[in-house]
Design a protein around this motif. Sequence first.
Motif, mmCIF file in Angstrom:
data_model
loop_
_atom_site.group_PDB
_atom_site.id
_atom_site.type_symbol
_atom_site.label_atom_id
_atom_site.label_comp_id
_atom_site.label_asym_id
_atom_site.label_seq_id
_atom_site.Cartn_x
_atom_site.Cartn_y
_atom_site.Cartn_z
ATOM 1 N N GLN A 42 0.840 -1.206 0.000
ATOM 2 C CA GLN A 42 0.000 0.000 0.000
ATOM 3 C C GLN A 42 0.874 1.255 0.000
ATOM 4 O OE1 GLN A 42 -2.416 -0.577 3.489
ATOM 5 N NE2 GLN A 42 -3.650 -2.198 2.540
ATOM 6 N N TYR A 43 1.972 1.184 0.733
ATOM 7 C CA TYR A 43 2.899 2.315 0.842
ATOM 8 C C TYR A 43 3.524 2.671 -0.504
ATOM 9 C CZ TYR A 43 7.364 4.534 2.316
ATOM 10 O OH TYR A 43 8.469 5.339 2.465
ATOM 11 N N ILE A 44 3.992 1.661 -1.250
ATOM 12 C CA ILE A 44 4.609 2.000 -2.539
ATOM 13 C C ILE A 44 3.561 2.476 -3.543
ATOM 14 C CG2 ILE A 44 6.673 0.595 -2.193
ATOM 15 C CD1 ILE A 44 5.497 -1.530 -4.032
ATOM 16 N N VAL A 45 2.336 1.999 -3.414
ATOM 17 C CA VAL A 45 1.267 2.538 -4.269
ATOM 18 C C VAL A 45 1.068 4.014 -3.914
ATOM 19 C CG1 VAL A 45 -1.212 2.513 -4.734
ATOM 20 C CG2 VAL A 45 0.063 0.359 -4.693
ATOM 21 N N MET A 46 1.016 4.311 -2.631
ATOM 22 C CA MET A 46 0.828 5.715 -2.206
ATOM 23 C C MET A 46 2.001 6.583 -2.661
ATOM 24 S SD MET A 46 -2.175 5.929 -1.012
ATOM 25 C CE MET A 46 -2.094 7.671 -0.591
ATOM 26 N N LEU A 78 -7.100 0.555 -0.177
ATOM 27 C CA LEU A 78 -6.748 1.979 -0.027
ATOM 28 C C LEU A 78 -7.979 2.856 -0.217
ATOM 29 C CD1 LEU A 78 -3.316 2.145 -1.920
ATOM 30 C CD2 LEU A 78 -3.696 2.397 0.546
ATOM 31 N N GLU A 79 -8.864 2.421 -1.107
ATOM 32 C CA GLU A 79 -10.103 3.162 -1.322
ATOM 33 C C GLU A 79 -10.965 3.114 -0.059
ATOM 34 O OE1 GLU A 79 -13.045 1.398 -3.943
ATOM 35 O OE2 GLU A 79 -13.424 3.354 -4.870
ATOM 36 N N LEU A 83 -8.117 6.809 1.100
ATOM 37 C CA LEU A 83 -6.865 7.439 0.650
ATOM 38 C C LEU A 83 -6.802 7.649 -0.851
ATOM 39 C CD1 LEU A 83 -4.412 5.424 2.943
ATOM 40 C CD2 LEU A 83 -5.347 7.710 3.341
ATOM 41 N N VAL A 84 -7.516 6.816 -1.607
ATOM 42 C CA VAL A 84 -7.548 6.973 -3.065
ATOM 43 C C VAL A 84 -8.978 6.807 -3.573
ATOM 44 C CG1 VAL A 84 -5.210 5.987 -3.283
ATOM 45 C CG2 VAL A 84 -7.208 4.522 -3.696
ATOM 46 N N THR A 85 -9.189 7.253 -4.798
ATOM 47 C CA THR A 85 -10.474 7.019 -5.471
ATOM 48 C C THR A 85 -10.221 6.087 -6.652
ATOM 49 O OG1 THR A 85 -10.065 8.941 -6.860
ATOM 50 C CG2 THR A 85 -11.403 9.285 -4.897
ATOM 51 N N ARG A 86 -11.248 5.341 -7.040
ATOM 52 C CA ARG A 86 -11.145 4.458 -8.210
ATOM 53 C C ARG A 86 -12.294 4.799 -9.151
ATOM 54 N NH1 ARG A 86 -10.714 -1.063 -8.134
ATOM 55 N NH2 ARG A 86 -12.872 -1.079 -7.414
ATOM 56 N N THR A 87 -11.941 5.307 -10.332
ATOM 57 C CA THR A 87 -12.957 5.760 -11.287
ATOM 58 C C THR A 87 -12.626 5.240 -12.676
ATOM 59 O OG1 THR A 87 -12.633 7.845 -10.090
ATOM 60 C CG2 THR A 87 -14.267 7.838 -11.863
ATOM 61 N N ARG A 88 -13.649 4.798 -13.393
ATOM 62 C CA ARG A 88 -13.433 4.363 -14.765
ATOM 63 C C ARG A 88 -13.188 5.580 -15.644
ATOM 64 N NH1 ARG A 88 -12.192 -0.970 -15.692
ATOM 65 N NH2 ARG A 88 -12.911 -1.984 -13.791
ATOM 66 N N SER A 89 -12.268 5.471 -16.562
ATOM 67 C CA SER A 89 -12.023 6.541 -17.526
ATOM 68 C C SER A 89 -13.228 6.677 -18.438
ATOM 69 C CB SER A 89 -10.783 6.219 -18.357
ATOM 70 O OG SER A 89 -10.781 6.977 -19.540
ATOM 71 N N SER A 90 -13.641 7.925 -18.720
ATOM 72 C CA SER A 90 -14.809 8.113 -19.575
ATOM 73 C C SER A 90 -14.435 7.892 -21.038
ATOM 74 C CB SER A 90 -15.404 9.505 -19.360
ATOM 75 O OG SER A 90 -14.385 10.476 -19.463
ATOM 76 N N GLU A 91 -13.164 8.092 -21.360
ATOM 77 C CA GLU A 91 -12.726 7.867 -22.751
ATOM 78 C C GLU A 91 -12.617 6.387 -23.077
ATOM 79 O OE1 GLU A 91 -9.031 10.050 -22.453
ATOM 80 O OE2 GLU A 91 -10.312 11.433 -21.327
ATOM 81 N N VAL A 98 -6.887 5.705 -10.883
ATOM 82 C CA VAL A 98 -6.734 5.837 -9.443
ATOM 83 C C VAL A 98 -6.351 7.277 -9.153
ATOM 84 C CG1 VAL A 98 -5.553 4.947 -7.404
ATOM 85 C CG2 VAL A 98 -5.888 3.466 -9.400
ATOM 86 N N GLY A 99 -7.070 7.894 -8.249
ATOM 87 C CA GLY A 99 -6.773 9.272 -7.876
ATOM 88 C C GLY A 99 -6.506 9.365 -6.390
ATOM 89 N N ILE A 100 -5.833 10.409 -5.962
ATOM 90 C CA ILE A 100 -5.531 10.562 -4.532
ATOM 91 C C ILE A 100 -6.545 11.506 -3.887
ATOM 92 C CG2 ILE A 100 -3.876 12.453 -4.895
ATOM 93 C CD1 ILE A 100 -2.192 11.042 -2.620
ATOM 94 N N THR A 101 -6.942 11.215 -2.669
ATOM 95 C CA THR A 101 -7.870 12.083 -1.943
ATOM 96 C C THR A 101 -7.079 13.066 -1.079
ATOM 97 O OG1 THR A 101 -7.926 10.629 -0.028
ATOM 98 C CG2 THR A 101 -9.532 10.184 -1.760
ATOM 99 N N ASP A 102 -7.783 14.019 -0.481
ATOM 100 C CA ASP A 102 -7.121 14.962 0.432
ATOM 101 C C ASP A 102 -6.506 14.201 1.600
ATOM 102 O OD1 ASP A 102 -7.898 16.997 -1.180
ATOM 103 O OD2 ASP A 102 -9.571 17.668 0.079
ATOM 104 N N GLU A 103 -7.248 13.199 2.055
ATOM 105 C CA GLU A 103 -6.751 12.401 3.172
ATOM 106 C C GLU A 103 -5.467 11.669 2.772
ATOM 107 O OE1 GLU A 103 -8.718 9.143 6.208
ATOM 108 O OE2 GLU A 103 -10.011 10.126 4.727
ATOM 109 N N GLY A 104 -5.461 11.184 1.528
ATOM 110 C CA GLY A 104 -4.263 10.524 1.006
ATOM 111 C C GLY A 104 -3.096 11.484 0.945
ATOM 112 N N GLU A 105 -3.365 12.701 0.491
ATOM 113 C CA GLU A 105 -2.330 13.736 0.430
ATOM 114 C C GLU A 105 -1.788 14.027 1.824
ATOM 115 O OE1 GLU A 105 -0.689 15.137 -1.808
ATOM 116 O OE2 GLU A 105 -1.839 15.225 -3.665
#
Lengths: 145, 145
Positions: A42-46, A78-79, A83-91, A98-105
């Motif tokens: 999880q740490y290296i992903v972060m 992590l979600e 700490l992170v978000t997981r969202t499908r690309s619209s394209e 995978v995106g980082i949240t404020d908490e993750g930051e």
Amino acid sequence: MEKNYDMLKLENQLCFPLYACSREIVKKYHPHLDEIGLTYTQYIVMMVMWEKKHVSVKELGEKLYLDSGTLTPVLKSLESKGLVTRTRSSEDERVLIVGITDEGEALKEQAAEIPPKIACCVALSPEEAGTLYKLLYKILGNESA
Amino acid sequence: MEKNYDMLKLENQLCFPLYACSREIVKKYHPHLDEIGLTYTQYIVMMVMWEKKHVSVKELGEKLYLDSGTLTPVLKSLESKGLVTRTRSSEDERVLIVGITDEGEALKEQAAEIPPKIACCVALSPEEAGTLYKLLYKILGNESA
DNA sequence: CTCAATTAAATTGCTTTCAATTAAATTTAT
DNA sequence: ATAAATTTAATTGAAAGCAATTTAATTGAG
């Protein structure tokens, strides 16, 4: 004609100390990672997230040499920690971003204290560490061979 | 006063390339180990057995940096393949002595062909390999620190 | 356009790894 | 001699890691 078994000895293999060393050092991270509630994976992903903010599972896998079989459960965990978000690309709906949240930051602050603690218990001079670093990346860079 | 996050970058950590390199090289063993029906962990246990013939679980663990939680299932699996024996020491019933069978000895022949195949796909000169080797054992030797 | 091939991620099944606990044997201290 | 402490393996539970398969979306060829 006597067969040569020397290469079969543990102490003549490069792979073994690499494998042992890797596990021993990762083990040193555990008490510190426990404090911030992360596993090593999880740490290296972060660490990637702190640098990139948005990354596909594929890119993450290429950076970390891990596949989706390993990453999917780590990212879900992590979600669930927020700490992170997981969202499908619209394209391209196949791609998961995978995106980082404020908490993750925010966690970066505490995480930054870990590397110096590890560095000082690895018995290498800065030059030796540099040499080791270059040799390891030389091996990693040559995956095709 | 700006905090320094450089050490948090993946490319500034020694642990990460060590971890990635270890897994990548172990992965190179897989196709060859498949041919002789061993996993990497079983293989390094057998390497000790080919050298020592008789060894306690504790000694094995010290040599391989593994504990009984990892070794017990591996040894049971090797026993079920007929490659090693597991016998309690008569002097101290707590101690489990692992011994090699004739079949285990015979496997050495095929196993000896693996290291040269790996060596040639790791892109380091003999000098570099030597340097890497020394640095890794320097880290491993300094566990107490 | 339509079907085949490719790609991305998720899932499945299995082994590994480790921390923590347990069980049994041995050693030590009283 | 007995109780406490230590030692050795085994067990348990959880996370990784990977190969192989599956599912869904996209791309490419005819």
